[in-house]
Motif scaffolding. Structure first.
Motif, PDB file in Angstrom:
ATOM      1  N   ALA A 135      -4.380   1.677  -4.562  1.00 52.69           N
ATOM      2  CA  ALA A 135      -3.763   1.616  -3.205  1.00 52.69           C
ATOM      3  C   ALA A 135      -5.176   1.780  -2.351  1.00 52.69           C
ATOM      4  CB  ALA A 135      -3.007   2.886  -2.820  1.00 52.69           C
ATOM      5  N   ARG A 154       2.631   1.773  -3.125  1.00 57.21           N
ATOM      6  CA  ARG A 154       1.759   2.247  -4.131  1.00 57.21           C
ATOM      7  C   ARG A 154       1.632   3.829  -4.015  1.00 57.21           C
ATOM      8  NH1 ARG A 154      -2.426  -2.989  -4.861  1.00 57.21           N
ATOM      9  NH2 ARG A 154      -1.328  -3.513  -6.682  1.00 57.21           N
ATOM     10  N   TYR A 185       0.906  -1.145  -0.045  1.00 58.61           N
ATOM     11  CA  TYR A 185      -0.105   0.048  -0.212  1.00 58.61           C
ATOM     12  C   TYR A 185       0.820   1.354   0.072  1.00 58.61           C
ATOM     13  CZ  TYR A 185      -3.125   3.659   2.183  1.00 58.61           C
ATOM     14  OH  TYR A 185      -3.661   4.708   2.353  1.00 58.61           O
TER      15      TYR A 185
END
Length: 675
Positions: free
Chosen positions: A169, A146, A143
């Motif tokens: 994300a 990203r 996450y």
């Protein structure tokens, strides 16, 4: 999940769907890795091994796993783990509990590992542990990768690609990160990851407006702005979207509502960016969406972090006046004051500091910061982590906090420049811990509390905090249990506070016991305290005790100093000990004896009484004797037996001589502590 959907916020499907996706230029996971260990932190903690869900155990064990996961392979010391799991509330045998959790997790993560074979996933590293996983095994890592990639794409002018990457994300979000996990570390990570998500949502909306998708964004922005009414950037984005879709009246209504909410909740008006946008909308000149709409320092309420003032604060007039004078000089811009309050555990250093700080809040209108540095615990706070807290308190978003301690300290000093802020650093361990936390400008002030007298800070003023006088101790007792009870039994009250050594913590505990047992007279408790071997046990209530306060200082001593403390401080009957007497008791030379005593003075367990002379608080003496009785050294236990059996008082000669460890004097106390 369609990454083009505006306001994408919660992932669906498999909890580990992140592993099969690809973050452009970020983390992708191979099929081989996908069959191994994978974990989710963006929601309730979950894990799987070769596609099968893992039973991660009780919440505390999961909190340990989360700490290791989020450190991304970096070692975590035992001290950090204890601090992150329990903070100040360490349970009995905390290290043993920690090792039990580690053992269970090793079995869980490597079920086929043979007995006595070294672990290869959860490994020992230095004085702690590290978790060795493949890249992309943790969803929060993917996450954040990203989000970084989205930022890179937008900076390169690739708004569409950045917008899609942000959507991907946000699609990984599965609710409150680490939901339900206990401990300070889990809470800090929840806050950090949630702030990342909020900022990413705002940036996603921002990209939508850049791409002209105003109508598509309005609905989701309305919902998001309603859920987060104090986020001014969100309100500005909604105002702009409404204006560009022809809803000018609604845009002005959003501004009016934001003004009311900020005033009601924080007591402040809107920030300059929101005000400027409002002015432009009034002129029909909408503010263009800027590439970097979030400043490094956001608006936040003036920090007012001082703990509750003690309502029955008694006495200390000289110390209050001295500390207050130093702080007033600082607030007037004459200096950057640093005051160090030192003294025995339980003597009331924090109460004094908090009381004076509250009385001078108006002198420091830009805020009062407070941090407990936990210097008397096995897990003192790291300066770098404390700086993160201080920067957050001053309005710095998590993403804008520098990596290194020096860089954080420099930003902290810069933010305090031109402000009048009072900083209270409680329970400081040593100079190295506190030095990065000092402001660098006039107008600010720092109050340090510490048991150690070795805090060396340029320009600091040392303010020793001694036990109360007898009138002050009696007044404190009366303030808690009622002056009429003290007046009804004056002799018993005198004996009671004397048995407490006029130590505020001891007097408060004694008073608390009288409050919860109204059938007891003061004479009843005074009689209980008359028994010296059991006095420390009597001075304990509700998990708070005098012995625990002393133990924190004792456990920080080096072995040699601890031995000297047991043998010297346990003595009873000698008013003052000179270095030759101490040398005889320790079986060392005078120079070595002086060095040992100085280390105990620095630790706040002994007091100097002139050159090369030392004395000890009565309750510290009882604590030392208890440690002597529990010693593994047979000579020390024999000395303890002698002390317990003696009923007469004796005084060692002042000249130099050698003696066996068991031949210790019978008392050691400070005349200054007598009424």
């Amino acid at each position: 999940m369609d990454s083009d959907r505006i306001g994408a916020g919660s992932g669906a499907g498999s909890a580990f769907a992140f592993a099969s996706g690809s973050a452009s230029g970020s983390a992708s996971v191979s099929a081989e890795q996908a069959r191994g260990l994978r974990f989710r932190a963006l929601g309730p903690l979950a894990g799987e091994l070769d596609g099968r869900p893992l039973a991660l155990g009780p919440p505390q064990q999961q909190a340990l796993l989360a700490m290791l996961l989020l450190r991304e392979g970096r070692p975590v010391s035992v001290r950090e783990l204890l601090d992150g799991l329990w903070g100040e509330r360490l349970p009995a045998r905390a290290v043993g509990i920690l090792r039990t959790y580690v053992s269970r997790l090793r079995t869980l993560l490597e079920p086929e590992r043979r007995a006595r074979r070294p672990a290869t996933v959860l490994v020992s590293a230095g004085d702690g542990y590290a978790l060795r996983l493949s890249a992309g095994s943790l969803d929060s890592g993917v996450y954040e990768a990203r989000l970084r990639e989205a930022g890179r794409l937008r900076a390169a002018g690739q708004t569409v690609a950045g917008y899609k990457e942000l959507g991907a994300a946000l699609g990984m979000w599965a609710g409150t990160p680490l939901a339900g996990l206990p401990g300070p570390y889990a809470q800090r990570q929840r806050e950090r990851l949630t702030e990342l998500w909020l900022s990413a949502q705002e940036t996603h909306f921002h990209c939508a407006l850049e791409l002209g998708r105003h109508a598509d964004a309005v609905g989701a922005l309305r919902v998001f702005a309603g859920e987060h009414p104090l986020r001014e950037r969100t309100q500005a984005l909604l105002m702009l979207a409404l204006h560009r879709t022809g809803h000018q009246g609604d845009a002005f209504a959003v501004y009016a509502a934001a003004c009311r909410t900020l005033d009601a909740e924080l007591g402040v008006g809107p920030g300059p960016e929101l005000r400027a946008l409002h002015a432009r909308l009034l002129k029909s000149e909408p503010e263009p969406v800027r590439a970097q709409p979030v400043p490094a320092v956001t608006r936040c309420p003036v920090p007012a972090q001082l703990p509750l003032d003690v309502p029955d604060f008694i006495g200390r007039r000289a110390s209050v006046a001295r500390l207050g004078g130093l702080l007033r000089d600082a607030s007037a811009g004459k200096t950057m004051a640093v005051a160090s309050l030192t003294g025995l555990g339980g003597v009331g250093k924090t109460a004094l500091a908090v009381h004076v700080a509250h009385s001078l809040r108006e002198e420091f209108p830009d805020g009062q910061l407070y941090v407990d540095l936990r210097g008397g615990t096995p897990a003192p706070a790291e300066s770098s982590d404390v700086l993160v807290h201080l920067l957050h308190s001053l309005g710095v978003a998590d993403r804008d906090v520098p990596e290194g301690t020096e860089e954080r300290a420099a930003l902290y000093r810069s933010l305090l420049a031109g402000r009048r802020v009072l900083v209270l650093l409680d329970n400081v361990r040593d100079t190295a811990q506190v030095r990065p936390l000092l402001p660098g400008v006039r107008g600010c002030a720092v109050v340090i509390t510490s048991r150690s007298r070795t805090i060396v800070v340029p320009g600091s003023r040392l303010i020793p905090v001694d036990p109360m006088s007898e009138p002050e101790a009696l007044a404190l007792l009366g303030a808690i249990i009622g002056p009429e009870r003290v007046a009804a039994e004056p002799d018993a009250a005198h004996e009671l506070v004397t048995s407490c050594g006029f130590l505020p913590l001891a007097v408060r505990i004694a008073a608390a016991r009288l409050l919860v047992r109204p059938q007891w007279s003061l004479a009843d408790l005074a009689a209980r305290l008359r028994d010296e071997p059991g006095r420390l046990d009597e001075l304990r209530v509700g998990g708070v005790g005098v012995e625990a306060a002393f133990r924190r200082s004792y456990e920080m001593l080096e072995p040699g100093a601890a031995r000297a403390f047991r043998r010297v401080a346990a003595a009873a009957g000698v008013t003052v000990l000179g270095r030759f007497t101490v040398a005889a008791m320790l079986g060392t030379g005078a120079y070595e004896a002086r060095e040992a005593m100085e280390s105990l003075v620095d630790a706040g367990l002994l007091e100097e009484n002139g050159t090369d002379s030392y004395c000890c608080h009565d309750l510290v003496r009882l604590f030392a004797r208890r440690q002597l009785e529990r010693s593994a050294d047979p000579d020390e236990r024999a000395a303890a037996m002698v002390l317990r059996s003696r009923t007469n008082k004796s005084v060692l000669p002042a000249g130099p001589r050698r003696s066996a460890p068991a031949l210790v004097p019978t008392s050691i106390s400070c005349p200054a502590q007598r009424a």
